[in-house]
Design a protein around this motif. Sequence first.
Motif, PDB file in Angstrom:
ATOM      1  N   ASP A 120       0.815  -1.205   0.000  1.00 17.66           N
ATOM      2  CA  ASP A 120       0.000   0.000   0.000  1.00 17.66           C
ATOM      3  C   ASP A 120       0.855   1.263   0.000  1.00 17.66           C
ATOM      4  O   ASP A 120       0.492   2.273  -0.622  1.00 17.66           O
ATOM      5  CB  ASP A 120      -0.929   0.019   1.215  1.00 17.66           C
ATOM      6  N   ASP A 121       1.988   1.226   0.686  1.00 14.60           N
ATOM      7  CA  ASP A 121       2.844   2.412   0.730  1.00 14.60           C
ATOM      8  C   ASP A 121       3.465   2.706  -0.635  1.00 14.60           C
ATOM      9  O   ASP A 121       3.732   3.874  -0.961  1.00 14.60           O
ATOM     10  CB  ASP A 121       3.943   2.246   1.776  1.00 14.60           C
ATOM     11  N   THR A 122       3.700   1.666  -1.438  1.00 16.65           N
ATOM     12  CA  THR A 122       4.190   1.879  -2.806  1.00 16.65           C
ATOM     13  C   THR A 122       3.145   2.617  -3.621  1.00 16.65           C
ATOM     14  O   THR A 122       3.460   3.556  -4.371  1.00 16.65           O
ATOM     15  CB  THR A 122       4.532   0.531  -3.464  1.00 16.65           C
ATOM     16  N   ILE A 123       1.903   2.216  -3.471  1.00 12.24           N
ATOM     17  CA  ILE A 123       0.814   2.874  -4.188  1.00 12.24           C
ATOM     18  C   ILE A 123       0.644   4.303  -3.694  1.00 12.24           C
ATOM     19  O   ILE A 123       0.510   5.239  -4.496  1.00 12.24           O
ATOM     20  CB  ILE A 123      -0.487   2.075  -4.034  1.00 12.24           C
ATOM     21  N   ARG A 124       0.708   4.493  -2.393  1.00 19.02           N
ATOM     22  CA  ARG A 124       0.594   5.850  -1.848  1.00 19.02           C
ATOM     23  C   ARG A 124       1.723   6.740  -2.366  1.00 19.02           C
ATOM     24  O   ARG A 124       1.524   7.932  -2.641  1.00 19.02           O
ATOM     25  CB  ARG A 124       0.629   5.811  -0.330  1.00 19.02           C
ATOM     26  N   GLY A 125       2.918   6.183  -2.485  1.00 20.60           N
ATOM     27  CA  GLY A 125       4.042   6.956  -2.993  1.00 20.60           C
ATOM     28  C   GLY A 125       3.821   7.412  -4.420  1.00 20.60           C
ATOM     29  O   GLY A 125       4.108   8.566  -4.772  1.00 20.60           O
ATOM     30  N   ALA A 126       3.329   6.508  -5.256  1.00 23.97           N
ATOM     31  CA  ALA A 126       3.033   6.881  -6.637  1.00 23.97           C
ATOM     32  C   ALA A 126       1.965   7.959  -6.688  1.00 23.97           C
ATOM     33  O   ALA A 126       2.052   8.917  -7.473  1.00 23.97           O
ATOM     34  CB  ALA A 126       2.594   5.652  -7.430  1.00 23.97           C
ATOM     35  N   LEU A 171      -6.821   4.392  -1.915  1.00 20.29           N
ATOM     36  CA  LEU A 171      -5.473   4.916  -1.722  1.00 20.29           C
ATOM     37  C   LEU A 171      -5.187   6.132  -2.606  1.00 20.29           C
ATOM     38  O   LEU A 171      -4.103   6.690  -2.552  1.00 20.29           O
ATOM     39  CB  LEU A 171      -4.438   3.821  -1.990  1.00 20.29           C
ATOM     40  N   GLY A 172      -6.153   6.508  -3.422  1.00 15.55           N
ATOM     41  CA  GLY A 172      -6.024   7.752  -4.165  1.00 15.55           C
ATOM     42  C   GLY A 172      -5.714   7.622  -5.637  1.00 15.55           C
ATOM     43  O   GLY A 172      -5.463   8.630  -6.301  1.00 15.55           O
TER      44      GLY A 172
END
Length: 209
Positions: free
Chosen positions: A89-95, A127-128
């Motif tokens: 999830d943090d990878t997706i949030r970073g993108a 996640l946006g």
Amino acid sequence: MRLQVAMDVLDLPSALTLAGQVAEYVDVLELGTPLVKSAGISAVSAVKAAHPDKLVFADLKTADAGELEAGLAFEAGADLVTVMGVADDDTIRGAVAAGAKYGKSVVADMIAVTEGRVGRIREVAKLGVSFVEIHAGLDEQARPDYTIEKLLDDGREAGVPFSIAGGVGPDTIGAVRQAGATVAVAGSAIYNAPDPAEAASQLRKRANT
């Protein structure tokens, strides 16, 4: 519904030729993952320079370092990039953070998510990401029991903005539109056609009726 061409070619000259043939009929020019790997991120800049009025989609399929990789593509001129739906999830949030920085969009690619796909689609939507690509890859499509109907069923059930990639062609694009997809992604139906421009034109007509 927008029409996206997946340019799954292996060199920039071929991509520019294909884009020139079909740009009149499509909304989104996608640089397929093999093209980005073969030609490099500079290919994104070249396609955007040639077609500044089109959305350019960099299919990075990012699985880690989401903000870094998405940022590279956005700096090169991409309007949309993909991050893997199976990623952390943090990878997706970073993108998504990179997308916010550049004013661009991130798409979560659900390739390889088969079990619990609807649930994961709903999770990543929160996640946006701009929308979720419900995607069957070439290997999955080659299986004798493959059908696009499962993708469409999951899109309808998930209830979030989605695109469909995997078997979109003249006989299926109407069903993709009826399922409520935001984007229909056509690859081989266009680039393997004897006349890619005519194939794209026919898909555009069917997408609108």
